[in-house]
Design an enzyme around this catalytic site. Structure first.
Site, PDB file in Angstrom:
ATOM      1  N   LYS A  15       0.864  -1.190   0.000  1.00  0.00           N
ATOM      2  CA  LYS A  15       0.000   0.000   0.000  1.00  0.00           C
ATOM      3  C   LYS A  15       0.891   1.227   0.000  1.00  0.00           C
ATOM      4  O   LYS A  15       1.990   1.200   0.549  1.00  0.00           O
ATOM      5  CB  LYS A  15      -0.875   0.017   1.263  1.00  0.00           C
TER       6      LYS A  15
ATOM      7  N   GLY B 281     -22.438   5.785   1.729  1.00  0.00           N
ATOM      8  CA  GLY B 281     -21.332   6.223   0.873  1.00  0.00           C
ATOM      9  C   GLY B 281     -21.751   6.151  -0.586  1.00  0.00           C
ATOM     10  O   GLY B 281     -22.305   5.144  -1.034  1.00  0.00           O
TER      11      GLY B 281
ATOM     12  N   GLY C 179     -19.555   7.100  -3.233  1.00  0.00           N
ATOM     13  CA  GLY C 179     -18.382   7.206  -4.107  1.00  0.00           C
ATOM     14  C   GLY C 179     -18.497   6.117  -5.156  1.00  0.00           C
ATOM     15  O   GLY C 179     -19.555   5.500  -5.330  1.00  0.00           O
ATOM     16  N   ASN C 180     -17.404   5.859  -5.830  1.00  0.00           N
ATOM     17  CA  ASN C 180     -17.377   4.862  -6.890  1.00  0.00           C
ATOM     18  C   ASN C 180     -17.916   3.495  -6.409  1.00  0.00           C
ATOM     19  O   ASN C 180     -18.730   2.857  -7.079  1.00  0.00           O
ATOM     20  CB  ASN C 180     -15.911   4.782  -7.354  1.00  0.00           C
TER      21      ASN C 180
ATOM     22  N   GLY D 120     -19.837   2.607  -3.547  1.00  0.00           N
ATOM     23  CA  GLY D 120     -21.234   2.598  -3.109  1.00  0.00           C
ATOM     24  C   GLY D 120     -22.185   2.768  -4.285  1.00  0.00           C
ATOM     25  O   GLY D 120     -23.212   2.077  -4.381  1.00  0.00           O
ATOM     26  N   TYR D 121     -21.833   3.671  -5.194  1.00  0.00           N
ATOM     27  CA  TYR D 121     -22.719   3.939  -6.328  1.00  0.00           C
ATOM     28  C   TYR D 121     -22.898   2.693  -7.197  1.00  0.00           C
ATOM     29  O   TYR D 121     -24.025   2.277  -7.488  1.00  0.00           O
ATOM     30  CB  TYR D 121     -22.185   5.117  -7.168  1.00  0.00           C
TER      31      TYR D 121
HETATM   32  N1  GLU Z   1      -7.276   0.173  -3.456  1.00  0.00           N
HETATM   33  C1  GLU Z   1      -8.060  -0.969  -3.790  1.00  0.00           C
HETATM   34  C2  GLU Z   1      -8.156  -1.918  -2.609  1.00  0.00           C
HETATM   35  O1  GLU Z   1      -8.006  -1.526  -1.472  1.00  0.00           O
HETATM   36  C3  GLU Z   1      -7.574  -1.623  -5.069  1.00  0.00           C
HETATM   37  C4  GLU Z   1      -6.161  -2.120  -5.036  1.00  0.00           C
HETATM   38  C5  GLU Z   1      -5.654  -2.593  -6.391  1.00  0.00           C
HETATM   39  O2  GLU Z   1      -6.414  -2.628  -7.335  1.00  0.00           O
HETATM   40  O3  GLU Z   1      -4.475  -2.939  -6.444  1.00  0.00           O
HETATM   41  O4  GLU Z   1      -8.479  -3.073  -2.764  1.00  0.00           O
END
Ligand code: GLU
Length: 424
Positions: free
Chosen positions: A108, A221, A223-224, A226-227
């Site tokens: 991350k 929510g 956002g992408n 929830g929608y």
């Molecule tokens: N940020 C998203 C997650 O938490 C996607 C991570 C990704 O596609 O590598 O799962």
């Protein structure tokens, strides 16, 4: 999330993995190795302001574990990002990719910035500088970043262009979640929500013996995630009776109604909040609908509750007021560890985030495969592959949970940890 909350989230992640390993009889030295991250990259970015001055900005890329494949996970831009939080999220990515059986590990990234305070040019230069500082530790077979909170396809496009400039060749599979015009995959935008609905349908099949009944659903929510969850669930006939965003929530006047999600989305673009968007059967009326708070939404007597916004929204304060019998965790970590225990004891079925919201990283994987082959698929093919992967993962978690008589959360962690340890 504050440094304290980040610390708490990291401790929770470590505890869950620790107790999962113990219940599987894994030795302590192996447990310690599985919990610790492989590398923590902490850098200072040089944010070049529009006036030419440079502001130092803290940033992270934490690579938790790559036993199953290259590190994989998003990059978030948020003013409260901190090292513990990023480490916790990287750890959970290792679990998420393993639960759904992808050839990836977990990582991350985070940048301590509120992107809403930046001009477009500043945001672009900051994104490029993140890559310039970390180019030697990422790559299509090393660590593959993607969007997360406050980052998007445009930022991925800028980052990839910077990376390709540095290495002097094309490498579209190094970033996922890119715009379709820049090597992104069709279906990536909707993937997290779509994956969550596949999981919901599988769950209902198991619970109702194949009888796909229509449910009432509240989604926190818009956002992408929830929608698209709400939109796709409503297309299957479920009734979305409450929705919300950071400004508040709105409830249908009559339980037989369901929000018209396309209309709500158009209305939200105009009015900047769903709370003014009472859209039913194609007609929107800003004066209608019961306005309630985000907290009230969580306590509604619906069949299914879908937290798709922030961490820890269901916690010791409100856990005794939750009336839904099923919770689908579409946000990362929306139910605290204590609330999870309490709700489990009270017969609430929780589908954990590492499974329910894995549709995003699954289609990231499909985008990576397409990018490596330089051959892009139809949206239909992407959705079919997503369905295959997430339905198989649900089935693994469900079957293992039934065999061991444990919750879906415990089962998901056991399935994931077993796969990681087997690769040691
Ligand atoms: N940020 C998203 C997650 O938490 C996607 C991570 C990704 O596609 O590598 O799962």
């Amino acid at each position: 999330m504050s440094a304290n909350n980040g610390e708490q989230m990291l401790n929770t992640a470590k505890e869950i993995i620790g107790s999962t390993c113990q219940s599987l009889g894994i030795e302590q030295d192996v447990i310690d190795r599985i919990i610790e991250p492989d590398s923590i990259h902490e850098v200072t970015l040089d944010l070049e302001r529009d006036n030419g001055r440079i502001t130092p900005i803290k940033a992270f890329r934490i690579q938790h574990n790559n036993l199953l494949g290259p590190y994989k996970g998003g990059i978030r831009f948020h003013e409260t990002v901190n090292r513990s939080e990023v480490q916790a999220l990287a750890t959970l990515m290792s679990i998420k990719t393993a639960v759904v059986n992808l050839p990836f590990g977990g990582g991350k990234g985070g940048v301590v910035i509120n992107p809403k305070t930046l001009s477009q040019g500043e945001l672009r230069r900051l994104s490029q500088n993140y890559v310039a500082k970390l180019a030697n530790v990422i790559g299509e077979d090393i660590d593959v970043p993607a969007p997360d909170v406050n980052t998007n396809p445009t930022i991925m496009k800028w980052m990839l262009a910077e990376y390709e400039k540095i290495i002097g060749r094309k490498s579209p599979a190094t970033f996922t979640g890119k715009p379709v015009t820049n090597g992104g995959s069709l279906g990536r935008m909707e993937a997290t929500g779509r994956g969550g609905v596949f999981v919901l349908q599988e769950l209902l099949k198991r619970l109702n013996g194949g009888n796909q009944s229509k449910m009432t659903i509240a989604v926190q929510g818009f956002g992408n995630v929830g929608y698209y969850f709400a939109l796709i669930a409503s297309q299957l006939g479920h009734r979305i009776i409450a929705i919300s965003d950071s400004k508040g929530a709105i409830l249908v006047e009559n339980d037989n109604d369901s929000f018209d999600l396309n209309a709500v989305q158009n209305c939200k673009k105009e009015l900047a909040t769903v709370t003014q968007c009472y859209c039913v059967n194609g007609v929107c009326d800003s004066k209608r609908g019961k306005k309630i708070s985000n907290e009230d939404l969580l306590e509604l007597p619906v069949d299914i509750l879908v937290p798709a916004a922030l961490e820890n929204v269901i916690n010791t304060e409100n856990m005794s007021k939750i009336k839904a019998k099923i919770i689908i965790e579409m946000a990362n970590g929306p139910v605290s560890a204590k609330a999870n225990e309490y709700l489990k004891r009270n017969g609430v079925l929780i589908v954990p985030d590492v499974l329910a919201n894995a549709g995003g990283v699954i289609v990231s994987y499909l985008e990576w495969v397409q990018g490596k082959q330089r051959y892009w698929w139809t949206e239909e093919k992407v959705n079919l592959e997503l369905e295959k992967i997430i339905v198989a993962a649900f089935s693994d978690v469900w079957t293992h949970g039934k065999e061991k008589n444990i919750s879906l959360t415990e089962s998901a962690f056991q399935v994931a940890v077993q796969r990681i340890v087997a690769a040691l």
